[in-house]
Every structure is written in C-alpha cells, then in structure tokens.
Scaffold this motif. Structure first.
Motif, PDB file in Angstrom:
ATOM      1  N   THR A  86     147.603  -9.506   3.909  1.00 44.78           N
ATOM      2  CA  THR A  86     146.884  -8.743   5.154  1.00 44.78           C
ATOM      3  C   THR A  86     145.388  -8.602   4.994  1.00 44.78           C
ATOM      4  O   THR A  86     144.566  -8.800   5.929  1.00 44.78           O
ATOM      5  CB  THR A  86     147.669  -7.325   5.387  1.00 44.78           C
ATOM      6  OG1 THR A  86     148.842  -7.648   5.513  1.00 44.78           O
ATOM      7  CG2 THR A  86     146.912  -6.443   6.442  1.00 44.78           C
ATOM      8  N   ARG A 141     138.995 -12.731   6.950  1.00 39.10           N
ATOM      9  CA  ARG A 141     139.238 -14.033   7.406  1.00 39.10           C
ATOM     10  C   ARG A 141     138.462 -13.701   8.962  1.00 39.10           C
ATOM     11  O   ARG A 141     137.927 -14.643   9.849  1.00 39.10           O
ATOM     12  CB  ARG A 141     140.501 -14.934   7.486  1.00 39.10           C
ATOM     13  CG  ARG A 141     140.525 -16.385   7.782  1.00 39.10           C
ATOM     14  CD  ARG A 141     141.739 -16.780   7.881  1.00 39.10           C
ATOM     15  NE  ARG A 141     142.432 -16.538   6.609  1.00 39.10           N
ATOM     16  CZ  ARG A 141     143.730 -16.328   6.026  1.00 39.10           C
ATOM     17  NH1 ARG A 141     144.648 -16.448   7.303  1.00 39.10           N
ATOM     18  NH2 ARG A 141     144.308 -15.959   5.072  1.00 39.10           N
ATOM     19  N   ASP A 142     139.208 -12.851   9.532  1.00 38.46           N
ATOM     20  CA  ASP A 142     138.944 -12.454  11.069  1.00 38.46           C
ATOM     21  C   ASP A 142     137.605 -11.916  11.092  1.00 38.46           C
ATOM     22  O   ASP A 142     137.081 -11.585  12.344  1.00 38.46           O
ATOM     23  CB  ASP A 142     139.732 -11.415  11.652  1.00 38.46           C
ATOM     24  CG  ASP A 142     141.261 -12.253  11.832  1.00 38.46           C
ATOM     25  OD1 ASP A 142     141.285 -13.384  11.692  1.00 38.46           O
ATOM     26  OD2 ASP A 142     142.418 -11.548  12.045  1.00 38.46           O
ATOM     27  N   ASP A 202     138.182 -15.797   3.260  1.00 38.89           N
ATOM     28  CA  ASP A 202     138.829 -15.013   3.058  1.00 38.89           C
ATOM     29  C   ASP A 202     138.195 -13.953   2.403  1.00 38.89           C
ATOM     30  O   ASP A 202     138.790 -12.852   1.798  1.00 38.89           O
ATOM     31  CB  ASP A 202     140.361 -15.353   2.258  1.00 38.89           C
ATOM     32  CG  ASP A 202     141.315 -16.178   3.236  1.00 38.89           C
ATOM     33  OD1 ASP A 202     140.691 -16.578   4.385  1.00 38.89           O
ATOM     34  OD2 ASP A 202     142.227 -16.601   2.727  1.00 38.89           O
ATOM     35  N   ALA A 218     143.643 -11.901   5.572  1.00 38.85           N
ATOM     36  CA  ALA A 218     143.786 -12.152   7.143  1.00 38.85           C
ATOM     37  C   ALA A 218     142.725 -11.330   7.625  1.00 38.85           C
ATOM     38  O   ALA A 218     141.919 -11.941   8.665  1.00 38.85           O
ATOM     39  CB  ALA A 218     145.188 -11.842   7.539  1.00 38.85           C
ATOM     40  N   ARG A 219     142.535 -10.033   7.338  1.00 37.77           N
ATOM     41  CA  ARG A 219     141.257  -9.368   8.149  1.00 37.77           C
ATOM     42  C   ARG A 219     140.147  -9.848   8.000  1.00 37.77           C
ATOM     43  O   ARG A 219     139.212  -9.867   8.613  1.00 37.77           O
ATOM     44  CB  ARG A 219     141.436  -7.909   7.638  1.00 37.77           C
ATOM     45  CG  ARG A 219     142.935  -7.038   7.918  1.00 37.77           C
ATOM     46  CD  ARG A 219     143.192  -6.879   9.473  1.00 37.77           C
ATOM     47  NE  ARG A 219     144.354  -6.620   9.840  1.00 37.77           N
ATOM     48  CZ  ARG A 219     144.803  -5.278   9.858  1.00 37.77           C
ATOM     49  NH1 ARG A 219     143.830  -3.994   9.750  1.00 37.77           N
ATOM     50  NH2 ARG A 219     146.131  -4.846  10.265  1.00 37.77           N
TER      51      ARG A 219
END
Lengths: 283, 283
Positions: free
Chosen positions: B32, B38-39, B103, B35-36
């Motif tokens: 998670t 990466r965003d 990431d 992913a955050r």
C-alpha cells in the motif's frame, strides 16, 4: 544429492596431516603462523594462533571480480566478505606485512573449474589481474564455542572439520552459480542453545547454523563421507549442526568454471591479525 | 569540518513535509505504501508500514557497479547492502511487484556529482545499464528502539531524522571516496544501554552507533544545523547518539562525481516486504 552437474563437485586432494600442524601452534602469533607456513609448513589450521581470525581465500581475475563480489553479497551466510584486495595486490588490511601468495599452508589452483595444482606457494601462478577475497571462516567461532563449554569433536579427535556439498543452490550472480557447502559439528543436546547463541553473534564468520538435525534436509546422505575435510565420530545423542562454509566459492568455481582461480586448501586457512572478538556483535 | 573538497557536500533540497505522510501510514502494508508513493505522495517515511524494512537506494551505471559494491563492502557500517539488482532491472527480491523507478516517495538525480532533479518518478531518467543498490536504513531499528522503550525524538517532534556529514573518511574503493554520513538521535542516559543493545543486534541496518556524546569527535560543529533532514530538539540530559547512515553513498557521489546516479531523497525511503525481525541477530 541433487546436482545439476554430471561430475562430482569434490576432487582428489593432497593427503593432509590430521594432527595439529605443531603442538605449540595454538600459542603462535598470527605473524609467526604466517612465517611458518611461508617456510613450507602445511596442514589444517583449526586452533592455530587461537583467538585470531582465520579466513578463506579466493582469487579471481579482475574480469570475474564483480560476479564474485555480487555472489558473496547474495549469499552472505556462506560468503561473508572481510576484505577485498585491489587487483594484483597480495597484501590485505587484515594482516600487517602478509603476502597472500606464500603465507597460507596450502593452496589450490584452478583452471576452467578443474583443480590443477595444490602448492604451498603460488608465486609461480600469480597474475597481475587477480583480485583476492578474504571470507570469514567457521574456525573463528570455535574459540567462542569452546569458551561457552561446547565440545569441538574434530579438535578432540585431531581431525580437519568435515564439510559437505549440499542440495541447496546459492543465489546466482552473473556467471557464478553453485551449491552451498556446509561444515558440520556434532553437538551434545545440552549445548545446542549455546552453540546457536555464540555463533549467531558472529555473522561475519557465517553466523548461526543453517540447519540442525537431519542431514538429508540438506541432501547429505552419509555424514561419514564428507566432501572435504575428515569424517568425525559423534558421541551418542550428539546433534549434527551445520554452518554455511567458506568453501562454497570453491564449489562455485567447480560448477561455473571461471578460466582461472586460486583458493586456499579446505581447512588450511589464512591467519589474520584480527581478533575473533572484533567480529562479535556487541549486544 | 575537514573536507578535501572546496564545495559544500550538502545541496539545496525540495522542502519536505515535516509531518508524517499520512496519519494512518504506520498501519499501511508495504505494498500500500509503495502504491501511494507511486501515485505521487511524497514525504519522510519514518514510521510508515511499521515493522517493515526500509532501504536506501542508489543506482549507478554498470561501469561503476563494482566500485560501488566494493565501497559498500569496505564500509559496511554506513553501507550494509541488502540487495543488488541485475543491470537495467527495476525489480528487487525484497519487494514483490515493486518498481524501483516509481515506488519511492522522492528521488534525487545526479549528473557528474551535481543534483539535477528531485522528481517523484524516475522513469524519464532511467537507463538500461543502471545497477541498483538497496542499503539498510536506520529507520528499521527505530521499531526495535521503540519496543525497548527508547524515545525517538524526531518522531515525537514530527520531523525527519537529522543527518550530518562527518570528518571521518570512508575507505575508498576504485574511483569512489567520500566522508561518512551519520544520523543522530538524542537518547536519555538511562536508555543508552538499550539503544546500544537493540541496534547492535541489527548489523544489516547499520548496527550499533559509531559514536555517542561529543559531536566534535565527528567534526560536527552545530547539531542544530544538520546537512540533511531536520534539526531535532533534545531534552535536557539527552546524549546524542550517532549511527552510520545510508546517505553516505550520496556523499560519495558528491565527492567522487560519477557521470550519473539516481538515489532516494534523504529520509524518503523504499519500503520492502521484509520484516525488521528478519535482520535481527538471533542470540
């Protein structure tokens, strides 16, 4: 044993003396030990210059040095690197005034993965592009084991430590691959916890065991027939404990066949000036 | 500070948020967190995905990879290597499905030793010859410190850990040289022994401190002006404890000027799937 190669990974060896190299060798300084070996004395070094760190040697051409260093990084239990020389150098920060070409009891010289010589001096084989890796040795933790009251059977029996090629493959690195080699010590059950603790605090010399108990879990079928070193007779109830071994790079040489390499002969190590305590985790 | 360079080794930085990246971030899974980031989320990662191992990143051209790996071997306290990728690969065995190019919260891009960009994604900068080194981070041992009751001042104060370039030179390797960087935590006297013990058992993430007490022994003249991260206010009687820091390779980049490198931004680490306990010495 599960091997991907169709030839054995062990080789015929010069017949080493099974007794200590000298009855006073435990009290030698590392410099004295290196001088004796430089003068031609050969034999297993367990217990020599007690309390001083012994290391495995592997020298490879500079073109193979990155693969070897990466192989060691990816397999830190069998290959804990304590020093790497600059190409062509035969000195090390670990031993003042030492000459890596002459100061080991016995060497092995490898061409294309085949053992071609077992001299006591490798000056005639030396090349200007050799990079030498000095890798932690389990002999280092034997003083810690002895200090904790753990009996060392192979020392009691005047033999070289038994070593076995296992069915566990190392993580490959570039052109290098091969199986993990382990050393084995039979330990009475009441001493197993102390052996775990003492060796666990010495990660630079292989650290804690990779397995205790069933040899077949490592693909070892007969403890009485080691691939390197000598068989050791366990006492009843002794539990075989297996530590990752610095002969692993030699197994990688046999499996991966670099064009040239020089190593120590198994059990006949390089004596450094470092003290075993230097590598002990303070906790 | 004794430096051989005539320019400062610190650089202007993007202004990082001094609060945690998200109030729930400690409970995120590593996947998670990745992913955050990466965003596009960015910020210091102390305490994120608590209990999971965070690592420093440095990616260099394959031509420099041997020098970097040897530099790390010769300086294991600041540079404990946990993984090295194959050239061009952006994956690592330490994190399933991760992309090292996207990431991390924030990166630094270096050309000839100069910082040229601080993006949150480096796909535009990526090269097919990059070898990435993942190096242990002292954030990993903060969970062990907290578990032993040691207060973590910079976490209490919502700041990035303060880091300092020291007067201690690393042992050079090939073309790489530079000073050791340390992180500092003020520790109450009654907790110093626990801090020594807990971090000593984690050699893969810098291990025990390199110094406790006098900052000038490391050439640090003002604890209130760290070279990286944020200043932290000590409590009265707190003793400054200094640990070798994984920003050291960035200082080597600044001092040695390889043609290209990508690193993480100090304090904004890569989250792996590994658990801190995996790197703890069992003793």
């Amino acid at each position: 044993m599960n091997r991907t190669e169709d030839r054995p990974l062990t080789v015929a060896t010069a017949d080493p003396p099974v007794t200590a190299v000298d009855e006073h060798a435990h009290a030698w300084s590392p410099a004295t030990a290196r001088a004796r070996f430089r003068d031609g004395l050969a034999g297993p070094t367990a217990g020599v210059a007690a309390g001083h760190t012994q290391v495995n040697l592997i020298s490879v051409p500079a073109d193979w040095a990155y693969d070897m260093l990466l192989f060691c990084q990816r397999n830190p239990k069998p290959c804990p690197v304590l020093d790497v020389t600059d190409a062509g150098s035969w000195t090390t920060v670990l031993a003042n005034g030492a000459d890596l070409r002459t100061d080991l009891p016995r060497y092995r010289v490898w061409r294309d993965g085949e053992l071609v010589d077992e001299p006591t001096d490798v000056r005639a084989h030396w090349r200007g592009d050799l990079v030498s890796f000095l890798i932690g040795c389990s002999f280092t933790f034997e003083s810690a084991l002895a200090g904790a009251g753990v009996p060392i059977r192979h020392v009691e029996q005047g033999r070289n430590v038994p070593m076995y090629v296992t069915s566990r493959q190392c993580r490959p690195a570039g052109r290098l691959h091969g199986p993990m080699v382990v050393s084995m010590r039979p330990v009475p059950p009441q001493h197993v916890a102390a052996a775990l603790r003492e060796t666990g605090l010495l990660p630079a010399v292989h650290g804690g065991p990779v397995h205790c108990g069933d040899p077949s879990a490592l693909g070892i079928t007969d403890l009485g027939r080691p691939d390197f070193g000598d068989p050791v007779v366990p006492e009843p109830d002794d539990i075989p404990m297996f530590w990752a071994c610095g002969v692993t790079p030699q197994a990688a040489v046999m499996a991966s066949r670099p064009p040239f390499a020089i190593t120590h002969a198994p059990g006949q190590m390089f004596l450094t000036d470092a003290r075993d305590e230097q590598y002990r985790i303070v906790a």
